[in-house]
Design an enzyme around this catalytic site. Structure first.
Site, PDB file in Angstrom:
ATOM      1  N   LYS A 283      -0.024   4.174  -0.129  1.00 55.29           N
ATOM      2  CA  LYS A 283      -0.765   5.423   0.304  1.00 55.29           C
ATOM      3  C   LYS A 283      -0.380   6.547  -0.731  1.00 55.29           C
ATOM      4  CE  LYS A 283      -0.274   3.539   4.720  1.00 55.29           C
ATOM      5  NZ  LYS A 283      -0.166   3.471   6.284  1.00 55.29           N
TER       6      LYS A 283
ATOM      7  N   ASN B  61       0.693  -1.141  -0.099  1.00 56.31           N
ATOM      8  CA  ASN B  61      -0.199  -0.106   0.101  1.00 56.31           C
ATOM      9  C   ASN B  61       0.794   1.238   0.050  1.00 56.31           C
ATOM     10  OD1 ASN B  61      -1.710   2.029   0.185  1.00 56.31           O
ATOM     11  ND2 ASN B  61      -2.316   1.467   2.438  1.00 56.31           N
TER      12      ASN B  61
ATOM     13  N   GLY C 167       2.827  -0.862   4.449  1.00 55.35           N
ATOM     14  CA  GLY C 167       3.064   0.494   4.159  1.00 55.35           C
ATOM     15  C   GLY C 167       4.255   1.036   3.770  1.00 55.35           C
TER      16      GLY C 167
ATOM     17  N   GLY D 176       2.538   2.662  10.988  1.00 56.46           N
ATOM     18  CA  GLY D 176       3.662   3.722  10.832  1.00 56.46           C
ATOM     19  C   GLY D 176       4.268   4.025  11.938  1.00 56.46           C
TER      20      GLY D 176
HETATM   21  P1  13P Z   1       3.025   0.778   7.780  1.00 61.94           P
HETATM   22  O1  13P Z   1       3.698  -0.519   7.080  1.00 61.94           O
HETATM   23  O2  13P Z   1       3.733   2.100   7.302  1.00 61.94           O
HETATM   24  O3  13P Z   1       2.917   0.712   9.182  1.00 61.94           O
HETATM   25  O4  13P Z   1       1.440   0.828   7.152  1.00 61.94           O
HETATM   26  C1  13P Z   1       0.859  -0.039   7.282  1.00 61.94           C
HETATM   27  C2  13P Z   1      -0.584   0.278   6.693  1.00 61.94           C
HETATM   28  O5  13P Z   1      -1.253   1.227   6.850  1.00 61.94           O
HETATM   29  C3  13P Z   1      -0.826  -0.741   5.292  1.00 61.94           C
HETATM   30  O6  13P Z   1      -1.947  -0.265   4.645  1.00 61.94           O
END
Ligand code: 13P
Length: 226
Positions: free
Chosen positions: A10, A8, A206, A154
Site C-alpha cells: 500500500k 501489497n 497487506g 487490516g
Molecule cells: P491486511 O493484510 O493488512 O489485512 O491487508 C489486506 C490487503 O488489503 C491486501 O491487499
C-alpha cells in the site's frame, strides 16, 4: 502445487524495505512484491504494481500506464483493490478496462473482489462476488482473482476456514485454471491454515508484508505447503 505470496505494501515502505526484500526474495519464484510505483524498478524481478491507469499514454498528470509498467519489467498489477474502489471511486466498469489495459501490455491483472461487512452479515457474499466478477473480469482469460472481504482487511479478523473454502470452491468452479488468492489479515499465525484450504493458490498480504520477519515466515509457510 506452488503457493503464491503477494505483498501489497500500500502507501508504505522505504528504500530499506526494498533492500530487505531483494535480499530475502531475490530468487523467489512465488513471491510478488507490490511496493509504491517509485520502488518498482529497484525491487527487481518479482515486481507487481498496485494500480494502473486505463489508457496507454497521454496528458494525465500523476498517472502511470500499463505500457510504462511493462517497459520496466512489471509482470503483475493489482486491479480494483477495495481501497481503490472506496477512496478513488473505481467502478466495476473501470476495473474491467484497467484489467484489459494490463493484458494488452502482457501484465497479469490481479482482480480484487470482496463483500462488505453488511453484505457478509446479510448472507450476500456469493451474490456480491458473482456480480463483481461478471462486471470486472477482462475479455481474455489471463488474470488472477483475489478474494478480500472488506471487513477482514487490516482488522485482524478473517472468515472461517469453511467460509474461505466455500468462496474459493465457487471461484474455482466458475474460473477453472485461474490463480485464486485470499487476502485480509493474513499473518504468520494463520497462513498455514489458509494455504491448506482447497482452491487457495496463495495469499495477498497487506500489513504483515511491511514486517520483513513476518513476510519471511509467511513465505516459508508457502513453500512448506507446496
Ligand atoms: P491486511 O493484510 O493488512 O489485512 O491487508 C489486506 C490487503 O488489503 C491486501 O491487499
Amino acid at each position: 502445487m506452488k503457493k503464491w505470496v503477494v505483498a501489497n505494501w500500500k502507501m508504505n515502505g522505504s528504500k530499506e524495505l526494498v533492500g530487505a526484500y531483494k535480499n530475502a526474495f531475490g530468487n523467489a519464484d512465488n513471491l510478488i512484491a507490490c511496493p509504491p510505483f517509485v520502488y518498482l524498478n529497484a525491487i527487481g524481478t518479482n515486481a507487481g504494481a498496485q494500480n494502473v491507469h486505463h489508457l496507454p499514454k497521454g496528458a494525465y498528470t500523476g498517472e502511470v500506464s500499463a505500457q510504462i509498467l511493462a517497459e520496466i519489467g512489471v509482470k503483475y498489477c493489482l486491479v480494483g483493490h477495495s481501497e481503490r474502489r472506496q477512496y478513488f471511486h473505481e467502478s466495476d466498469d473501470l476495473i474491467k478496462i484497467k484489467a484489459n489495459a494490463c493484458q494488452e501490455s502482457n501484465i497479469t491483472p490481479i482482480i480484487c473482489v470482496g463483500e462488505s461487512l453488511a453484505e457478509y452479515l446479510d448472507g450476500q457474499t456469493i451474490k456480491v462476488l458473482v456480480r463483481q466478477l461478471q462486471n470486472c473480469l477482462p475479455d481474455s482469460p489471463q488474470f488472477w482473482v483475489a478474494y478480500e472481504p472488506l471487513w477482514a482487511i487490516g482488522t485482524g479478523q478473517t472468515p472461517t476456514v469453511e467460509e474461505i473454502s466455500n468462496v474459493h470452491y465457487m471461484l474455482r468452479e466458475s474460473l477453472p485454471g485461474v490463480v485464486l488468492l485470499y487476502g485480509g489479515s493474513v499473518s504468520a499465525l494463520n497462513a498455514s491454515e489458509i494455504f491448506a484450504i482447497n482452491n487457495v493458490d496463495g495469499v495477498l498480504v497487506g500489513g504483515a508484508s511491511l514486517d520483513i520477519s513476518a513476510i519471511k515466515n509467511i513465505y516459508n509457510l508457502a513453500n512448506k505447503a507446496r
